[in-house]
Design an enzyme around this catalytic site. Structure first.
Site, PDB file in Angstrom:
ATOM      1  N   HIS A  91      -9.033  51.906 -10.436  1.00 29.31           N
ATOM      2  CA  HIS A  91      -8.288  50.631 -10.291  1.00 29.31           C
ATOM      3  C   HIS A  91      -7.695  50.211 -11.636  1.00 29.31           C
ATOM      4  O   HIS A  91      -8.186  49.240 -12.247  1.00 29.31           O
ATOM      5  CB  HIS A  91      -9.234  49.551  -9.772  1.00 29.31           C
ATOM      6  N   HIS A  96       0.816  -1.212   0.000  1.00 28.71           N
ATOM      7  CA  HIS A  96       0.000   0.000   0.000  1.00 28.71           C
ATOM      8  C   HIS A  96       0.851   1.263   0.000  1.00 28.71           C
ATOM      9  O   HIS A  96       0.541   2.225  -0.713  1.00 28.71           O
ATOM     10  CB  HIS A  96      -0.951  -0.001   1.194  1.00 28.71           C
TER      11      HIS A  96
END
Length: 465
Positions: free
Chosen positions: A368, A289
């Site tokens: 912005h 595993h």
């Protein structure tokens, strides 16, 4: 013809058993899942029934089985379940469990496979996406003699070799050249252990659900009847007759190389944690595993790299919209200057693609930034959310009486500037079915096919007062 994703037509019968290591009674039920949902375990015994995605990022333990953890929940011994699911070509599935470990049942994946077949595997509309092995990927542990490798191939195939320096097992080999042979050749092969390991496992509070019906026990060193009886009593299992070296439960063997075949079964289950099916040849020497999971991690890293290299996505922004601005205004409550979606060009039950034309006339460009106009990231996320809101509200009666509100924004990244003249394309997909008015979506924003922002959005649908 492109392959389609698959799920099951209906909920399966509920399987009942005990966890291999915990010994706790547990029930498991397979349920259908929508397209692009993936494989998820669901702990229905816990509050809020948390879900655990079956991906290698969630692996928490590989000591004697593979365990996953997410959202404060755990589920162990997932490899046999995922092996059956993966080999049967199922992409989307909910796996409900009532404890922290799946049932061991008969120690293999045969019952899981049979149950899924009985629930009727069906095709879905979305295309199946494979990870196609193009480069060799390898993981090795020289000290333990472990080596796993992938090679390019048009199909999926496995070759496994195990060698425990065992006079009983010897060297064993197992191969699988097509998942068509999985149910007969691999699924019935039980897990195994050495008798010398059993007492250690018991002393470490493991294998409480193990017995000779769900495991092959290998005897390397002769044990007296008295010693064996004491071990059986410690396990709380019936006495068995002592014998020389060999397989304690000979009658349980289906194939002479059953241990190697079971290692192949485990490998398929652990590699399901890559998160997508694989096309390639997998060679494994002494896999376990831990090494299987390491290979899965390497493959998943390769997938992420490949996505970054090929991020450009093509959208036909000029095709006739499926929802135009007039219909958007009927669905959404937003108006100038906060309606940030111009049209919808694609939509299914779980996905939507929207378009926003960015012009210098947007009011936020005044500040912005005056000398270098850049669309604020927060407005990109807002536009993304509005696109997702259209998908949800389009299926609600009288959508004008409902609104969507942010509950959570997660995993947000900004990867490029958005400036006047850009055409923003938003793609959103449901991460899970809508429950109790809660919507979870993954969103991406593209300019010229490249991702400029992305994130996971959670919102609540509420009726207006």
């Amino acid at each position: 013809m492109a392959e389609k994703q698959k799920t099951i037509k209906q909920a399966s019968k509920t399987l009942k058993g005990r966890g291999l290591h915990t010994g706790v009674p547990v029930e498991l039920t397979f349920k259908p899942a929508p397209e692009n949902y993936g494989l998820r375990f669901k702990r229905i015994d816990l509050e809020n029934q948390p879900e655990i995605k079956a991906i290698v990022d969630n692996v928490s333990d590989t000591s004697r089985s593979t365990a996953l953890e997410e959202n404060g929940a755990r589920v162990g011994t997932v490899e046999h379940v995922l092996s059956a699911v993966s080999a049967l070509g199922i992409d989307n599935l909910i796996i409900e469990v009532t404890a922290a470990e799946t049932p061991i049942l008969d120690g293999c994946s045969a019952t899981f496979a049979k149950t899924l077949i009985e629930a009727e595997i069906i095709e879905q509309e979305a295309e199946r996406v494979y990870y196609v092995v193009k480069n060799n990927i390898s993981y090795s542990d020289e000290e333990k003699g472990i080596e796993l490798m992938t090679f390019p191939d048009d199909n999926i195939s496995f070759n496994v070799m195990i060698d425990y320096n065992s006079t009983v097992l010897g060297n064993q080999y197992a191969t699988l050249n097509s998942f068509k042979n999985y149910v007969e050749d691999i699924a019935p092969c039980k897990t195994f252990c050495f008798l010398k390991e059993v007492e250690f496992l018991v002393n470490n509070n493991l294998i409480k659900g193990g017995d000779l019906d769900n495991a092959i026990v290998i005897i390397e060193k002769e044990m007296s009847q008295e010693e064996l009886d004491k071990l059986s009593d410690k396990l709380g299992r019936p006495h068995v007759n002592a014998k020389g070296r060999g397989i304690l439960n000979d009658e349980a063997l289906i194939f002479p190389n059953e241990p190697a075949r079971h290692k192949l079964l485990d490998l398929i289950g652990d590699l399901a944690l890559v998160g997508m099916p694989i096309k390639g040849k997998i060679l494994a020497t002494r896999p376990g595993h831990a090494s299987n999971v390491q290979l899965a991690k390497l493959i998943r890293q390769e997938i992420k790299k490949s996505k970054q290299k090929n991020q450009k996505v093509e959208f036909d922004i000029f095709k006739t919209p499926v929802i135009d601005i007039n219909r958007i205004k009927e669905i959404m409550p937003h108006r100038y200057p906060f309606l940030l979606v111009d049209k919808i060009i694609e939509m299914s039950k779980t996905e939507i693609v929207g378009v926003k034309n960015v012009t210098f006339n947007e009011p936020y460009f005044q500040g912005h930034f005056p000398d270098e106009p850049v669309m604020p990231g927060v407005l990109q996320i807002e536009a993304m959310a509005q696109t997702g809101g259209i998908l949800v509200l389009n299926n609600v009666d009288e959508p004008q009486h409902y609104s969507t509100y942010f509950v959570k924004i997660d995993k947000v990244k900004f990867k490029g500037k958005v400036v006047p003249g850009d055409v923003l394309v938003f793609k959103l997909e449901l991460l899970e079915p809508i429950r109790r008015g809660i919507v979870c979506m993954r969103g991406q924003a593209f300019v010229n096919g490249s991702v400029v922002s992305e994130g996971e959005l959670t919102a609540m649908i509420q009726k207006n007062r």
